[in-house]
Write a protein that holds these residues in place. Structure first.
Motif, PDB file in Angstrom:
ATOM      1  N   ARG A  81      48.161  -0.446  22.536  1.00 23.84           N
ATOM      2  CA  ARG A  81      48.642  -1.320  23.603  1.00 23.84           C
ATOM      3  C   ARG A  81      48.833  -2.748  23.105  1.00 23.84           C
ATOM      4  O   ARG A  81      49.750  -3.443  23.537  1.00 23.84           O
ATOM      5  N   ALA A  88      52.266  -4.729  23.110  1.00 26.69           N
ATOM      6  CA  ALA A  88      52.355  -6.033  23.771  1.00 26.69           C
ATOM      7  C   ALA A  88      52.969  -7.076  22.846  1.00 26.69           C
ATOM      8  O   ALA A  88      53.716  -7.952  23.292  1.00 26.69           O
ATOM      9  N   GLU A 144      56.697  -6.607  22.970  1.00 25.28           N
ATOM     10  CA  GLU A 144      57.244  -7.096  24.237  1.00 25.28           C
ATOM     11  C   GLU A 144      57.269  -8.621  24.260  1.00 25.28           C
ATOM     12  O   GLU A 144      58.210  -9.229  24.781  1.00 25.28           O
ATOM     13  N   HIS A 145      56.232  -9.243  23.688  1.00 29.60           N
ATOM     14  CA  HIS A 145      56.189 -10.714  23.625  1.00 29.60           C
ATOM     15  C   HIS A 145      57.329 -11.249  22.752  1.00 29.60           C
ATOM     16  O   HIS A 145      57.963 -12.258  23.092  1.00 29.60           O
ATOM     17  N   ASN A 203      60.025  -9.880  33.115  1.00 28.84           N
ATOM     18  CA  ASN A 203      59.288  -9.153  32.082  1.00 28.84           C
ATOM     19  C   ASN A 203      58.143  -8.351  32.689  1.00 28.84           C
ATOM     20  O   ASN A 203      57.491  -8.808  33.638  1.00 28.84           O
ATOM     21  N   ASP A 204      57.904  -7.169  32.144  1.00 25.56           N
ATOM     22  CA  ASP A 204      56.768  -6.323  32.522  1.00 25.56           C
ATOM     23  C   ASP A 204      56.733  -6.070  34.033  1.00 25.56           C
ATOM     24  O   ASP A 204      55.864  -6.559  34.756  1.00 25.56           O
ATOM     25  N   GLN A 259      57.131   1.639  34.460  1.00 23.74           N
ATOM     26  CA  GLN A 259      56.964   0.279  33.959  1.00 23.74           C
ATOM     27  C   GLN A 259      58.159  -0.103  33.096  1.00 23.74           C
ATOM     28  O   GLN A 259      58.490   0.591  32.131  1.00 23.74           O
ATOM     29  N   ASP A 288      59.891  -2.875  30.633  1.00 26.52           N
ATOM     30  CA  ASP A 288      59.501  -3.993  29.768  1.00 26.52           C
ATOM     31  C   ASP A 288      60.254  -5.282  30.116  1.00 26.52           C
ATOM     32  O   ASP A 288      59.642  -6.334  30.284  1.00 26.52           O
ATOM     33  N   HIS A 289      61.592  -5.191  30.219  1.00 27.94           N
ATOM     34  CA  HIS A 289      62.392  -6.395  30.479  1.00 27.94           C
ATOM     35  C   HIS A 289      63.632  -6.042  31.313  1.00 27.94           C
ATOM     36  O   HIS A 289      64.265  -5.008  31.089  1.00 27.94           O
ATOM     37  N   ASN A 293      57.643  -5.445  42.707  1.00 33.74           N
ATOM     38  CA  ASN A 293      56.777  -5.377  41.536  1.00 33.74           C
ATOM     39  C   ASN A 293      55.319  -5.178  41.955  1.00 33.74           C
ATOM     40  O   ASN A 293      54.792  -5.904  42.790  1.00 33.74           O
ATOM     41  N   ASN A 324      48.034  -0.321  37.872  1.00 30.19           N
ATOM     42  CA  ASN A 324      48.457  -0.343  36.467  1.00 30.19           C
ATOM     43  C   ASN A 324      47.671   0.673  35.652  1.00 30.19           C
ATOM     44  O   ASN A 324      48.240   1.371  34.805  1.00 30.19           O
TER      45      ASN A 324
END
Length: 251
Positions: A26, A30, A33-34, A52-53, A64, A66-67, A189, A196
């Motif tokens: 994870r 992450a 994704e960052h 995002n997220d 979920q 990501d973007h 959202n 989660n």
């Protein structure tokens, strides 16, 4: 004293296993994704609205994303992956392959994952009528894309902004509708931490179930029989219901 030392060793190795199997992947994800979020933050904020997220309700489950980038041409739905080594895959295969020298690992087809995200967005944004969707898979990190065959964009992070700008030549969504779309998504959202965690458990369960189905030589998509076939890239399992079902996986 010996019992205390033994308990300490068991606790340490138990935490180490939990970290490697649950937390570490994870953290790596992450990071990817960052990296992508940072790249998207450089887009013109008046022309591109970035989320995002995002965790959305989809049917009896959740998905979920990501973007999400909302622009005048439509909506970019971005799935981010962060892997080392070489990546092989076909857009219709259930799994892709990560190769690091002799080590090989299967990963879920990110294109199929992303289509689930698109379907969820279409359901939530149905009141807005027709919207053009642009699914994109982005690989962050040092991984190299080798023999990835897809009609949809599967790219590295450095090419993402260029791909978005290239596809936004049409002027379809006015600024006020773009804002309404992002507001609707923000309202939808799910930010509850318990939800989660439930989402992560559901994903793991689905992956396990699909692997069990493959072990039993049944198609995880339609339940049909899997048979060994030969192709350009070697032998693979294909669904007996082809061409109605196009599920494949490498032997």
């Amino acid at each position: 004293m010996a019992i205390v030392i033994l308990l300490f060793v068991l606790i340490f190795y138990g935490f180490s296993y939990h970290y490697k199997s649950n937390i570490r992947p994870r953290i790596i994800g992450a990071r990817g994704e960052h990296e992508v979020a940072k790249k998207l933050s450089r887009l013109n904020k008046r022309k591109y609205l970035v989320l995002n997220d995002v965790l959305l309700k989809f049917g009896d489950s959740t998905t979920q994303i990501d973007h999400i980038v909302v622009c005048k041409a439509g909506i970019f739905v971005i799935e981010t992956k962060n892997y080392k080594g070489w990546i092989y895959g076909h857009e219709h295969a259930e799994y892709w392959t990560q190769s690091i020298y002799k080590f090989k690992k299967k990963l879920r087809n990110p294109i199929k994952q992303n289509w689930v995200h698109v379907f969820a967005l279409k359901e939530i944004l149905a009141p807005f009528g027709f919207i053009e969707y642009f699914p994109v898979v982005v690989f962050a990190g040092s991984g190299k894309l080798k023999h990835v065959t897809s009609s949809l964009p599967v790219i590295k992070t450095k090419k993402l902004r260029r791909a978005i700008k290239k596809s936004t030549q049409t002027d379809y969504l006015p600024p006020d509708i773009m804002k309404q779309i992002t507001d609707t998504l923000l309202e939808s959202n799910i930010t509850d931490r318990k939800e989660n965690r439930r989402h992560i458990k559901r994903v793991k369960k689905q992956v396990k179930e699909k692997k069990n189905q493959i072990g039993g030589r049944s198609c995880p998509n339609c339940g049909g029989k899997l048979v060994i076939k030969g192709g350009k890239y070697g032998r693979f399992y294909g669904c007996l219901s082809f061409p109605k079902c196009r599920y494949t996986i490498k032997c």
